[in-house]
Design a protein around this motif. Sequence first.
Motif, short mmCIF file in Angstrom:
data_model
loop_
_atom_site.label_atom_id
_atom_site.label_comp_id
_atom_site.label_asym_id
_atom_site.label_seq_id
_atom_site.Cartn_x
_atom_site.Cartn_y
_atom_site.Cartn_z
N SER A 88 0.84 -1.20 0.00
CA SER A 88 0.00 0.00 0.00
C SER A 88 0.88 1.25 0.00
O SER A 88 1.87 1.32 0.72
CB SER A 88 -0.93 0.01 1.21
OG SER A 88 -1.75 -1.15 1.22
N ASN A 90 0.86 5.73 -0.44
CA ASN A 90 0.15 7.01 -0.50
C ASN A 90 0.37 7.60 -1.89
O ASN A 90 1.36 8.29 -2.15
CB ASN A 90 0.66 7.94 0.59
CG ASN A 90 -0.19 9.20 0.71
OD1 ASN A 90 -1.03 9.48 -0.16
ND2 ASN A 90 0.01 9.95 1.77
N THR A 91 -0.53 7.31 -2.82
CA THR A 91 -0.33 7.69 -4.22
C THR A 91 -0.37 9.20 -4.43
O THR A 91 0.33 9.73 -5.30
CB THR A 91 -1.38 7.01 -5.10
OG1 THR A 91 -2.70 7.33 -4.60
CG2 THR A 91 -1.22 5.50 -5.08
N ASN A 235 -7.34 -0.71 -7.98
CA ASN A 235 -8.05 0.52 -8.33
C ASN A 235 -7.16 1.75 -8.12
O ASN A 235 -7.16 2.69 -8.93
CB ASN A 235 -9.33 0.65 -7.50
CG ASN A 235 -10.36 -0.38 -7.88
OD1 ASN A 235 -10.41 -0.86 -9.02
ND2 ASN A 235 -11.21 -0.75 -6.93
N THR A 236 -6.40 1.72 -7.04
CA THR A 236 -5.47 2.82 -6.78
C THR A 236 -4.39 2.89 -7.85
O THR A 236 -4.01 3.98 -8.31
CB THR A 236 -4.83 2.64 -5.40
OG1 THR A 236 -5.85 2.58 -4.40
CG2 THR A 236 -3.89 3.78 -5.08
N ASP A 239 -5.95 4.37 -11.13
CA ASP A 239 -6.20 5.80 -10.99
C ASP A 239 -4.89 6.59 -10.99
O ASP A 239 -4.78 7.64 -11.63
CB ASP A 239 -6.98 6.05 -9.70
CG ASP A 239 -7.41 7.50 -9.56
OD1 ASP A 239 -7.78 8.12 -10.57
OD2 ASP A 239 -7.35 8.03 -8.43
N ALA A 240 -3.89 6.06 -10.26
CA ALA A 240 -2.61 6.76 -10.20
C ALA A 240 -1.89 6.73 -11.54
O ALA A 240 -1.19 7.70 -11.90
CB ALA A 240 -1.73 6.11 -9.12
#
Length: 255
Positions: A88, A90-91, A235-236, A239-240
Motif C-alpha cells: 500500500s 500514498n499515491t 483501483n489505486t 487511478d494513479a
Amino acid sequence: MNTVYAQDEENVADEATTEQVTEESAVSEEPAAMVDDETPAEAPKGIHKQIKAKFIEGGAIFMSFVLLALIFGLAICIERIIYLNLASTNTKKLLQNIENALNDGGVEAAKEVCRNTRGPVASIFYQGLDRFDEGIEVVEKSVISYGSVQMGLLEKGLTWISLFISLAPMLGFMGTVIGMIEAFDNIQAMGTISASAVAGGIKVALITTVSGLIVAIILQVFYNYIVSKIDGIVNTMEDASISLLDILVKFNMKK
C-alpha cells in the motif's frame, strides 16, 4: 432474698455458657460446609483440553489433515496480508513528489523518487518514466503491461487458499463417511442394533465434519479480506497511472 438472687445469677451464667458452646460449634461446622461446597466433584476442563479431547475423538488421521489445511492456509493468508500492507502506498503524495521532481530535476529525479518508494505503484511509475523518451504512447503501454505483472504478484497464493478452503470440508465429509461405515461395521459384527455402537461412529463423523467446516469458514474470511485488499490496490494503481500520464503530458508540453 439473697439466695434467690444467687440462683438467678447462676442460671444466667449457665445460659451464657450454653450459648457460647452453641456458637463455637456452629462456627466449627461452617468451614466444613464451605469446604464441601467449594470442592466440586469434578473440576471443569480448560478450552485447550476440550479441543484436544475432541481432536482425539474425531480420529487422528483425518483431524490431522484438517489441522494441516488450517495451518498452511493461515500461513499463506498471513504472508499475503503482510505483503499487501507493505504494498500500500500514498499515491497522492507520490504523484506530488514525482511532479516536483520533474519540475526541479527532470525525468531522472522522478525516477529516483520511484526507486526510493516501496510498493507496486512506484514500480509501475518507474517503468513508465524509464520509457519517457520513446513517447507518451509507449509510456502508456508500458504502464499497462507492467500493471498486469504487478496484479499477478498481488494475486499470488490465492489459488492455494481456495484449495484449502475446498479441501478442509471435503476431508471432514470423508471422515464422516468413514465414521458411518465403522458404525455399520460394529452393528454387523454385533448382530444387533446397539445405540452405543451407532452413536460412537456418528459422533466421530460429526466431529470431523464440524472441524472441516470451521477451518473453511476461518480461511474464507481471510480470503475475502485479501481479495478486497487487492481490489483496492488495483483501483489505486489504475487511478494513479492515469494521473501520472497527465503529469507527463504537461511536462512534455513545457519542454
